[in-house]
Write a protein that holds these residues in place. Structure first.
Motif, PDB file in Angstrom:
ATOM      1  N   ILE A 107      -9.022  46.596  12.967  1.00 47.07           N
ATOM      2  CA  ILE A 107     -10.252  45.899  13.333  1.00 47.07           C
ATOM      3  C   ILE A 107     -11.422  46.563  12.625  1.00 47.07           C
ATOM      4  O   ILE A 107     -11.602  47.778  12.705  1.00 47.07           O
ATOM      5  CB  ILE A 107     -10.453  45.921  14.863  1.00 47.07           C
ATOM      6  CG1 ILE A 107      -9.342  45.090  15.517  1.00 47.07           C
ATOM      7  CG2 ILE A 107     -11.824  45.342  15.227  1.00 47.07           C
ATOM      8  CD1 ILE A 107      -9.231  45.259  16.997  1.00 47.07           C
ATOM      9  N   CYS A 108     -12.157  45.759  11.854  1.00 44.95           N
ATOM     10  CA  CYS A 108     -13.262  46.316  11.087  1.00 44.95           C
ATOM     11  C   CYS A 108     -14.578  45.670  11.481  1.00 44.95           C
ATOM     12  O   CYS A 108     -14.665  44.437  11.620  1.00 44.95           O
ATOM     13  CB  CYS A 108     -13.034  46.101   9.595  1.00 44.95           C
ATOM     14  SG  CYS A 108     -11.693  47.103   8.953  1.00 44.95           S
ATOM     15  N   GLU A 109     -15.602  46.482  11.627  1.00 44.64           N
ATOM     16  CA  GLU A 109     -16.948  46.015  11.981  1.00 44.64           C
ATOM     17  C   GLU A 109     -17.933  46.768  11.106  1.00 44.64           C
ATOM     18  O   GLU A 109     -18.000  48.004  11.179  1.00 44.64           O
ATOM     19  CB  GLU A 109     -17.181  46.308  13.478  1.00 44.64           C
ATOM     20  CG  GLU A 109     -17.934  45.209  14.211  1.00 44.64           C
ATOM     21  CD  GLU A 109     -17.237  43.831  14.145  1.00 44.64           C
ATOM     22  OE1 GLU A 109     -17.776  42.961  13.442  1.00 44.64           O
ATOM     23  OE2 GLU A 109     -16.175  43.643  14.759  1.00 44.64           O
ATOM     24  N   ASP A 110     -18.654  46.085  10.231  1.00 50.18           N
ATOM     25  CA  ASP A 110     -19.619  46.738   9.334  1.00 50.18           C
ATOM     26  C   ASP A 110     -18.990  47.884   8.538  1.00 50.18           C
ATOM     27  O   ASP A 110     -19.614  48.927   8.347  1.00 50.18           O
ATOM     28  CB  ASP A 110     -20.818  47.285  10.121  1.00 50.18           C
ATOM     29  CG  ASP A 110     -21.618  46.150  10.725  1.00 50.18           C
ATOM     30  OD1 ASP A 110     -21.617  45.060  10.112  1.00 50.18           O
ATOM     31  OD2 ASP A 110     -22.197  46.342  11.798  1.00 50.18           O
ATOM     32  N   ALA A 160     -11.455  54.982  10.394  1.00 50.09           N
ATOM     33  CA  ALA A 160     -11.897  55.370   9.049  1.00 50.09           C
ATOM     34  C   ALA A 160     -12.870  54.334   8.528  1.00 50.09           C
ATOM     35  O   ALA A 160     -12.916  53.193   9.015  1.00 50.09           O
ATOM     36  CB  ALA A 160     -10.704  55.476   8.110  1.00 50.09           C
ATOM     37  N   HIS A 161     -13.649  54.728   7.547  1.00 45.44           N
ATOM     38  CA  HIS A 161     -14.554  53.775   6.905  1.00 45.44           C
ATOM     39  C   HIS A 161     -13.775  53.026   5.819  1.00 45.44           C
ATOM     40  O   HIS A 161     -12.851  53.585   5.228  1.00 45.44           O
ATOM     41  CB  HIS A 161     -15.757  54.501   6.305  1.00 45.44           C
ATOM     42  CG  HIS A 161     -16.870  53.570   5.950  1.00 45.44           C
ATOM     43  ND1 HIS A 161     -17.043  53.086   4.679  1.00 45.44           N
ATOM     44  CD2 HIS A 161     -17.841  53.011   6.717  1.00 45.44           C
ATOM     45  CE1 HIS A 161     -18.081  52.270   4.675  1.00 45.44           C
ATOM     46  NE2 HIS A 161     -18.583  52.200   5.898  1.00 45.44           N
ATOM     47  N   ILE A 162     -14.159  51.787   5.571  1.00 47.34           N
ATOM     48  CA  ILE A 162     -13.428  50.954   4.605  1.00 47.34           C
ATOM     49  C   ILE A 162     -13.340  51.620   3.231  1.00 47.34           C
ATOM     50  O   ILE A 162     -12.345  51.487   2.517  1.00 47.34           O
ATOM     51  CB  ILE A 162     -14.095  49.558   4.504  1.00 47.34           C
ATOM     52  CG1 ILE A 162     -13.382  48.647   3.491  1.00 47.34           C
ATOM     53  CG2 ILE A 162     -15.561  49.653   4.121  1.00 47.34           C
ATOM     54  CD1 ILE A 162     -12.115  48.076   3.989  1.00 47.34           C
ATOM     55  N   THR A 163     -14.359  52.396   2.863  1.00 50.26           N
ATOM     56  CA  THR A 163     -14.352  53.036   1.544  1.00 50.26           C
ATOM     57  C   THR A 163     -13.369  54.210   1.477  1.00 50.26           C
ATOM     58  O   THR A 163     -13.103  54.729   0.402  1.00 50.26           O
ATOM     59  CB  THR A 163     -15.761  53.545   1.172  1.00 50.26           C
ATOM     60  OG1 THR A 163     -16.246  54.333   2.264  1.00 50.26           O
ATOM     61  CG2 THR A 163     -16.699  52.414   0.891  1.00 50.26           C
ATOM     62  N   ASP A 164     -12.836  54.636   2.633  1.00 46.44           N
ATOM     63  CA  ASP A 164     -11.862  55.727   2.628  1.00 46.44           C
ATOM     64  C   ASP A 164     -10.443  55.232   2.353  1.00 46.44           C
ATOM     65  O   ASP A 164      -9.523  56.029   2.207  1.00 46.44           O
ATOM     66  CB  ASP A 164     -11.881  56.475   3.966  1.00 46.44           C
ATOM     67  CG  ASP A 164     -13.200  57.214   4.157  1.00 46.44           C
ATOM     68  OD1 ASP A 164     -13.817  57.572   3.128  1.00 46.44           O
ATOM     69  OD2 ASP A 164     -13.607  57.405   5.308  1.00 46.44           O
ATOM     70  N   PHE A 165     -10.276  53.911   2.309  1.00 47.43           N
ATOM     71  CA  PHE A 165      -8.949  53.351   2.019  1.00 47.43           C
ATOM     72  C   PHE A 165      -8.773  53.155   0.522  1.00 47.43           C
ATOM     73  O   PHE A 165      -9.730  52.852  -0.193  1.00 47.43           O
ATOM     74  CB  PHE A 165      -8.801  51.972   2.677  1.00 47.43           C
ATOM     75  CG  PHE A 165      -8.597  52.014   4.147  1.00 47.43           C
ATOM     76  CD1 PHE A 165      -7.355  52.326   4.669  1.00 47.43           C
ATOM     77  CD2 PHE A 165      -9.635  51.725   5.020  1.00 47.43           C
ATOM     78  CE1 PHE A 165      -7.151  52.345   6.037  1.00 47.43           C
ATOM     79  CE2 PHE A 165      -9.439  51.747   6.384  1.00 47.43           C
ATOM     80  CZ  PHE A 165      -8.206  52.056   6.902  1.00 47.43           C
ATOM     81  N   ARG A 166      -7.545  53.320   0.073  1.00 46.98           N
ATOM     82  CA  ARG A 166      -7.211  52.878  -1.282  1.00 46.98           C
ATOM     83  C   ARG A 166      -6.457  51.569  -1.124  1.00 46.98           C
ATOM     84  O   ARG A 166      -5.336  51.553  -0.621  1.00 46.98           O
ATOM     85  CB  ARG A 166      -6.329  53.918  -1.967  1.00 46.98           C
ATOM     86  CG  ARG A 166      -6.831  54.292  -3.351  1.00 46.98           C
ATOM     87  CD  ARG A 166      -6.111  55.481  -3.896  1.00 46.98           C
ATOM     88  NE  ARG A 166      -4.674  55.219  -4.021  1.00 46.98           N
ATOM     89  CZ  ARG A 166      -3.766  56.179  -4.088  1.00 46.98           C
ATOM     90  NH1 ARG A 166      -4.137  57.435  -4.025  1.00 46.98           N
ATOM     91  NH2 ARG A 166      -2.497  55.879  -4.212  1.00 46.98           N
ATOM     92  N   ILE A 167      -7.082  50.486  -1.515  1.00 51.06           N
ATOM     93  CA  ILE A 167      -6.504  49.163  -1.255  1.00 51.06           C
ATOM     94  C   ILE A 167      -5.918  48.601  -2.547  1.00 51.06           C
ATOM     95  O   ILE A 167      -6.589  48.554  -3.581  1.00 51.06           O
ATOM     96  CB  ILE A 167      -7.582  48.215  -0.701  1.00 51.06           C
ATOM     97  CG1 ILE A 167      -8.194  48.832   0.557  1.00 51.06           C
ATOM     98  CG2 ILE A 167      -6.992  46.844  -0.401  1.00 51.06           C
ATOM     99  CD1 ILE A 167      -9.359  48.082   1.125  1.00 51.06           C
ATOM    100  N   SER A 168      -4.672  48.172  -2.504  1.00 52.56           N
ATOM    101  CA  SER A 168      -4.023  47.657  -3.719  1.00 52.56           C
ATOM    102  C   SER A 168      -4.659  46.335  -4.134  1.00 52.56           C
ATOM    103  O   SER A 168      -5.123  45.560  -3.300  1.00 52.56           O
ATOM    104  CB  SER A 168      -2.521  47.485  -3.489  1.00 52.56           C
ATOM    105  OG  SER A 168      -2.284  46.542  -2.478  1.00 52.56           O
ATOM    106  N   ASP A 169      -4.702  46.099  -5.448  1.00 55.22           N
ATOM    107  CA  ASP A 169      -5.262  44.858  -5.963  1.00 55.22           C
ATOM    108  C   ASP A 169      -4.419  43.675  -5.529  1.00 55.22           C
ATOM    109  O   ASP A 169      -3.207  43.784  -5.401  1.00 55.22           O
ATOM    110  CB  ASP A 169      -5.293  44.888  -7.501  1.00 55.22           C
ATOM    111  CG  ASP A 169      -6.273  45.921  -8.017  1.00 55.22           C
ATOM    112  OD1 ASP A 169      -7.132  46.358  -7.226  1.00 55.22           O
ATOM    113  OD2 ASP A 169      -6.160  46.290  -9.198  1.00 55.22           O
TER     114      ASP A 169
END
Lengths: 398, 357
Positions: free
Chosen positions: B21-24, B39-48
């Motif tokens: 669940i993500c909020e802002d 965690a903050h969204i920028t702390d994830f490494r998200i695959s393309d």
């Protein structure tokens, strides 16, 4: 001539390599199977005690249409960037095939960073051009370069395998390759040389040693792969291959003789002579085309079956492969025709089609719970050699 | 935003259902009992994004959240980070309407690369070598040929001297970095031929000399061979073929052997086309030289015609005058353009040359 033969030979080896790279990485499941089982099972038991084994079939979910679009974008951007994008294209293609291969409702992953591959490719292209350069000006120096390259092949190959394995994952656990340069030198230099000096008689041994080296040094987390295929079994397949080769040569000789029976007389002009010979030559070329694929299919199916069926992970998880010669030959042959007649456009469809067939005929069996695989810490940033890893991916293929 | 998927602890294969669940940009991952991590969204490494494959979101210490809700992940990225290159790639790769234009652009650029880019690149590389480098190859090649196929020439010294003198005249005037050497040899059955090695060695067969009826005829052939040396065609073709093979294998990616096998015939045909272009260039070079020296290029045509006739069988000769088959599929496999086309081109050049005078 010798050169192109070598390429063909290398390509057939490469296809074998690709087959079992795919199959090796496309593996393992996590569903708890029957309770109370444990310990090891042998191959013989596996074949007779089916009730206790749970089959986990592989499944490929990619589609030709979807891959076609990815492929065409890859080509376009590769051309537009004069080849730079090819590293990204390679990662996207590999990711597509890994990510669409499912086992127990979970897909495989390819995690390589395109920049690392790009660096390796730039070095490879530079060496390639240097070699072309030298062979145009000084065959001696070109030969020296080849010799040096041959000698460092084991090192490069080990690095390449390590890179490839560490970038492959399933269920958050990575593969690894732990083979040493010394052992690699045996399978990449010593055995092939022995194979050549024995006029091919020892080649099946060389092949078996390579497969053993490759698989017994492959890791999945803390688990080890192994393969029990024996040298004798490799000899059997090579013997059959040799027999097919004899038939091919027989056909060539026979068709050469029938050519004498053609309506060619001395008072025909050169053009007429050519006109009479073209259908014949086409027929021979067609026959060779088909037989080439029969042999490729034989190599692919027989070796995949032999290796997969004797491969295990920590002696608790086994594989089953039942690729059929006829089906594989038909797929390879019709794929090649489709690619030829669509000027290459059928390539994505052909590649997906083969992946579907291979996955449909491969499965994993185990009696044991596979819920508790543990990962090994893999140092991703252990650089220099890793980047060379993808450098000559051709040369990691036996 | 709520995204459903699966969670794997770091270094463990245990898969369990989880909800992100993500909020802002602040995200919380939890299973049905407890919060797993924040965690903050920028702390994830998200695959393309690639097709409809499952998407992986990796957290720094090795935990993994995997989901098939691709659109939601995209929306999450859009609202929290700049919309990057990978999103553009996915747009290109997924819209059906883009297929035809992409195909067209890709086809055209491939054609452009093949017809213009590769030859140009091969030329630049070939000419970046100093001429002295090329001398290394010479003698070894000729020695090998001598051992395998060539026999000593049986021409009279006087005849050889005559040709040599005119040859020196030509090469002195052209005066490039190459050291030209003329060799006389004989082929089995005294076949007529001539060829050039990259270092400036030009080899003429007795058969060719005996075919000629006029000094300029030999000269035109020598000029054709000099052109191959000057233009470094041998070296260029090595690089062209190398680059072409490289291009095809890059295009096919990590190709299965079938595609490679299927590609071998087209590659051969493409290489032949390159070779035909070089022959045409060498013909142009020779006829241009003759035109600037006020020599009738008919001598060049004559010797080419006689060469062609010498290759034909006895029976063919009687039919020479008859209309020949206009097209033959053999042309595509030939290293040289058809003699008829070569003659036509030489004649055209002559007419144009006269007009410009």
């Amino acid at each position: 001539m010798g050169n192109s033969y070598k390429q063909i030979e290398r390509r057939s080896e490469q296809s074998l390599y690709l087959t079992f790279i795919r199959l090796t990485h496309d593996f393992l499941t996590n569903r708890p199977s029957l309770p109370g089982s444990g310990g090891s099972i042998t191959l013989e038991q596996k074949q007779t005690s089916i009730p206790h084994l749970k089959p986990y079939p592989f499944e490929f979910r990619g589609s030709g249409g979807e891959f076609f679009k990815i492929w065409i974008v890859n080509i376009l951007l590769t051309v537009a960037t004069l080849g730079i994008y090819s590293a990204w294209a390679k990662v996207r293609t590999t990711r597509y095939f890994y990510g669409n291969t499912f086992l127990n409702e979970t897909s495989f992953e390819y995690l390589a960073n395109p920049v690392a591959i790009l660096k390796g490719r730039l070095i490879a292209v530079a060496l390639f051009i240097l070699y072309g350069f030298l062979s145009g000006s000084s065959p001696m120096l070109a030969g020296g370069l080849l010799a040096i390259f041959f000698l460092v092949t084991p090192y490069i190959a080990v690095r390449a395998m390590r890179f490839h394995h560490r970038m492959s994952a399933y269920k958050n656990i990575r593969f690894d390759f732990v083979g040493g340069v010394g052992d690699a030198a045996m399978v990449y230099i010593v055995w092939p040389i022995l194979g050549a000096f024995s006029l091919g008689l020892l080649y099946p041994v060389a092949h078996q040693r390579f497969v053993k080296f490759y698989l017994s040094n492959t890791r999945y987390g803390k688990e080890s792969f192994d393969v029990t295929a024996r040298v004798g079994q490799f000899y059997k397949i090579y013997l059959a291959l040799f027999a097919i080769g004899i038939v091919v040569i027989g056909i060539a000789v026979a068709s050469a003789f029938t050519m004498f029976g053609l309506p060619i007389s001395r008072d025909m002009g050169a053009e007429q002579m050519q006109a009479a010979m073209i259908p014949m030559i086409m027929a021979v070329y067609g026959a060779f085309f088909f037989l080439t694929f029969l042999m490729l299919a034989f190599i692919k199916s027989k070796f995949a079956n032999l290796i997969m069926n004797s491969m295990s992970v920590s002696d608790r998880f086994h594989f089953e492969s039942d690729l059929s010669l006829g089906a594989v030959a038909w797929i390879l042959f019709s794929n090649a025709l489709a690619i030829l007649f669509t000027l290459g456009l059928a390539y994505p469809w052909a590649k997906v089609r083969l992946a579907h067939y291979t996955a449909d005929h491969t499965m994993l069996t185990s009696m044991e719970s596979m819920d508790a695989f543990l990962g090994q810490h893999v140092d991703e940033t252990n650089a220099i050699g890793e980047e060379m890893g993808e450098m000559f991916d051709i040369d990691t293929s036996f | 935003m709520r995204i459903e998927g699966f969670y794997y602890p770091a270094g463990h294969s245990k898969k369990s259902a989880a909800v992100l669940i993500c909020e802002d940009g602040r995200c919380t991952l939890s299973d049905d009992q407890k919060v797993l991590f924040k965690a903050h969204i920028t702390d994830f490494r998200i695959s393309d994004r690639l097709g409809d494959m499952p998407r992986q979101m990796r957290f720094l210490d090795g935990e993994l959240f995997e989901t098939e809700a691709n659109d939601q992940v995209d929306a999450l990225l859009r609202s929290n980070r700049h919309h990057g290159f990978s999103a553009l790639l996915h747009r290109l790769e997924s819209k059906a309407a883009y297929i035809l234009p992409l195909l067209l652009v890709a086809g055209l650029s491939l054609w452009f690369l093949y017809a213009w880019g590769l030859p140009k690149a091969a030329r630049v590389i070939a000419f970046s070598l100093p001429a002295s480098e090329l001398n290394l190859i010479g003698d070894h090649t000729l020695e090998t040929l001598d051992r395998l196929a060539l026999k000593p020439s049986q021409l009279s010294e006087q005849r050889k001297q005559g040709i040599r003198a005119r040859f020196t005249g030509l090469t002195d005037e052209i005066g490039s970095g190459f050291v030209y050497r003329l060799h006389f040899r004989r082929l089995p059955e005294n076949a007529a031929d001539a060829f050039a090695l990259p270092d400036g060695s030009i080899v003429v067969m007795d058969g060719l000399v005996e075919l000629s009826e006029e000094p300029w005829e030999i000269d035109s052939i020598l000029l054709h061979e000099i052109a191959h040396v000057e233009e470094r065609h041998g070296l260029q073709s090595v690089f062209q073929d190398t680059l072409l093979t490289l291009m095809v294998s890059v295009m096919l990616g990590d190709a299965v052997s079938t595609a490679q096998a299927a590609a071998s015939l087209p590659i051969l045909l493409m290489e032949r086309k390159y070779s035909q272009n070089f022959e045409q260039q060498a013909d142009d070079y020779a006829s241009d030289y003759m035109l600037t020296h006020q020599v009738d290029t008919v001598h060049f045509s004559n010797i080419l015609e006689r060469l062609e006739a010498s290759y034909a069988t006895e029976d063919d000769k009687t039919k020479m005058t008859e209309e020949r088959e206009p097209e033959s599929s053999w042309d595509y496999f030939s290293t040289h353009p058809r003699t008829k086309d070569r003659l036509l081109r030489i004649r055209e050049k002559m007419i144009r040359g006269q007009w410009s005078d």
